[in-house]
Enzyme design. Structure first.
Site, short mmCIF file in Angstrom:
data_model
loop_
_atom_site.label_atom_id
_atom_site.label_comp_id
_atom_site.label_asym_id
_atom_site.label_seq_id
_atom_site.Cartn_x
_atom_site.Cartn_y
_atom_site.Cartn_z
N LYS A 1 -5.53 1.78 -2.35
CA LYS A 1 -6.98 0.49 -2.09
C LYS A 1 -8.15 1.88 -3.07
CE LYS A 1 -5.03 -2.49 1.13
NZ LYS A 1 -4.69 -2.50 2.94
N ASP B 1 -10.94 -8.41 4.16
CA ASP B 1 -9.44 -9.07 5.08
C ASP B 1 -9.56 -10.09 5.46
OD1 ASP B 1 -7.40 -7.25 4.15
OD2 ASP B 1 -7.40 -6.05 5.95
N GLN C 1 -7.09 -0.73 7.87
CA GLN C 1 -5.48 -0.87 7.50
C GLN C 1 -4.73 -1.31 9.15
OE1 GLN C 1 -4.05 -0.75 4.43
NE2 GLN C 1 -2.18 -0.50 5.75
#
Ligand code: NDP
Length: 300
Positions: free
Chosen positions: A71, A138, A115
């Site tokens: 990322k 997200d 994450q």
């Protein structure tokens, strides 16, 4: 590869159907993701934007480290600045939430990515809910997913949104198609089904309690498998001429990365198919970059 405007959104036409050939057209997620990231970079440069993404990692999961590094590379390619916050395995939920609250009010940070997986003492739902709705790139907050159901959203979850881009790249209209989604998770299966429904498909969702999976998947003009089971979708379960999108990320008996679909067998029946790796994975990452840019505009 051409780009065209369809409704409000830009559609990338990646593949050209080869109807007279036996093999399916492979939908190249790496190429499509690059095209999307190039466009993001162009917009950031042209508008002279400063865009920032914070990535929060708890613990030492090696796969998570790889994802976070990838990322970071994507951010560099797009001209987005990224900041990583890495907590030890023993960090408390309160410490993680305190950081997120600080990031929620940090004007340099437009998107916050947490994450996963977390260590077991941290509640995923509570942590996800602590991210500001304007920075939920997200799209894991419950209200963000719920907004998809009513067709009014700021962010779409990256993986299903990436799948939609892959489907659009075929140029095949989604409206009226029989679509089957295998998997009903909150982050992939359910939002995927809602997004297909929002484009007027007839959608069926399958899961581990579905009685005859093949009976259902054989009806699918568009089949999306997100079960996380290697070899689950065999060639016999695929309709001739279908679009087959493989979200699954599994290891085969030799330890190699593979999807849910028997790629070789299914590609002899489908018109379009995604490979693993190189299909949905890179698109998920590109859509995260797109959401971060969207977050910037929502906050301006
Ligand atoms: P989950 O484990 O949360 O969900 C899996 C779903 O598949 C569940 O709904 C489960 O049903 C269903 N399922 C499992 N076995 C079967 C079966 N034999 N027949 C029918 N349905 C079945 O996984 P995620 O949704 O988080 O992820 C799915 C896959 O996608 C994983 O391989 C994951 O690694 C991958 N993934 C890939 C991404 C990418 O960028 N390429 C991003 C995110 C995920 P039930 O609900 O009944 O248990």
């Amino acid at each position: 590869m051409a780009a065209k405007i369809q409704g409000k959104c830009q559609v990338y036409l990646l593949a050209v159907p080869k109807r007279c050939m036996l093999m399916a057209e492979i939908l190249d997620g790496v190429a499509l993701a690059k095209r999307i990231k190039d466009d993001i970079k162009k917009e950031i440069v042209q508008k002279n934007l400063e865009v920032g993404l914070a990535v929060v990692l708890v613990g030492n999961d090696p796969a998570s480290r790889i994802y976070v590094n990838n990322k970071k590379k994507d951010c560099e390619e797009c001209g987005i600045s990224s900041v990583e916050y890495i907590f030890s395995e023993s960090a408390s939920q309160e410490e993680v939430i305190a950081l997120i609250q600080r990031l929620n009010s940090d004007k340099q940070i437009n998107g916050i990515l947490i994450q996963q997986p977390f260590p077991s003492h941290i509640d995923v739902f509570t942590v996800n809910e602590s991210v500001s709705p304007l920075k939920d790139v997200d799209a894991f907050r419950a209200d963000t997913v719920g907004r998809i159901a009513v067709g009014s959203y700021g962010f779409l979850p990256c993986t299903p949104a990436g799948v939609m881009e892959l489907i659009h790249s075929t140029g095949v209209p989604v409206a009226g198609k029989e679509c089957v989604v295998v998997g009903r998770s909150n982050i992939v299966g359910k939002p995927m089904a809602l997004m297909l429904l929002n484009e007027s498909a007839t959608v069926t969702i399958c899961h581990s309690r579905t009685r005859d999976l093949g009976d259902v998947t054989r009806r699918a003009d568009i089949l999306v498998s997100a079960a996380g089971r290697a070899g689950l979708i065999t060639a016999e379960m695929v309709k001739k001429g279908a679009i087959v999108i493989d979200v699954g990320m599994n290891r085969d008996k030799n330890g190699r990365l593979c999807g849910d679909v028997d790629f070789e067998g299914a590609s002899k029946k489908a018109d379009y198919i995604t490979p693993v790796p190189g299909g949905v994975g890179p698109m998920t990452r590109a859509l995260l970059m797109k959401n971060t840019l969207t977050a910037k505009s929502l906050q301006s």
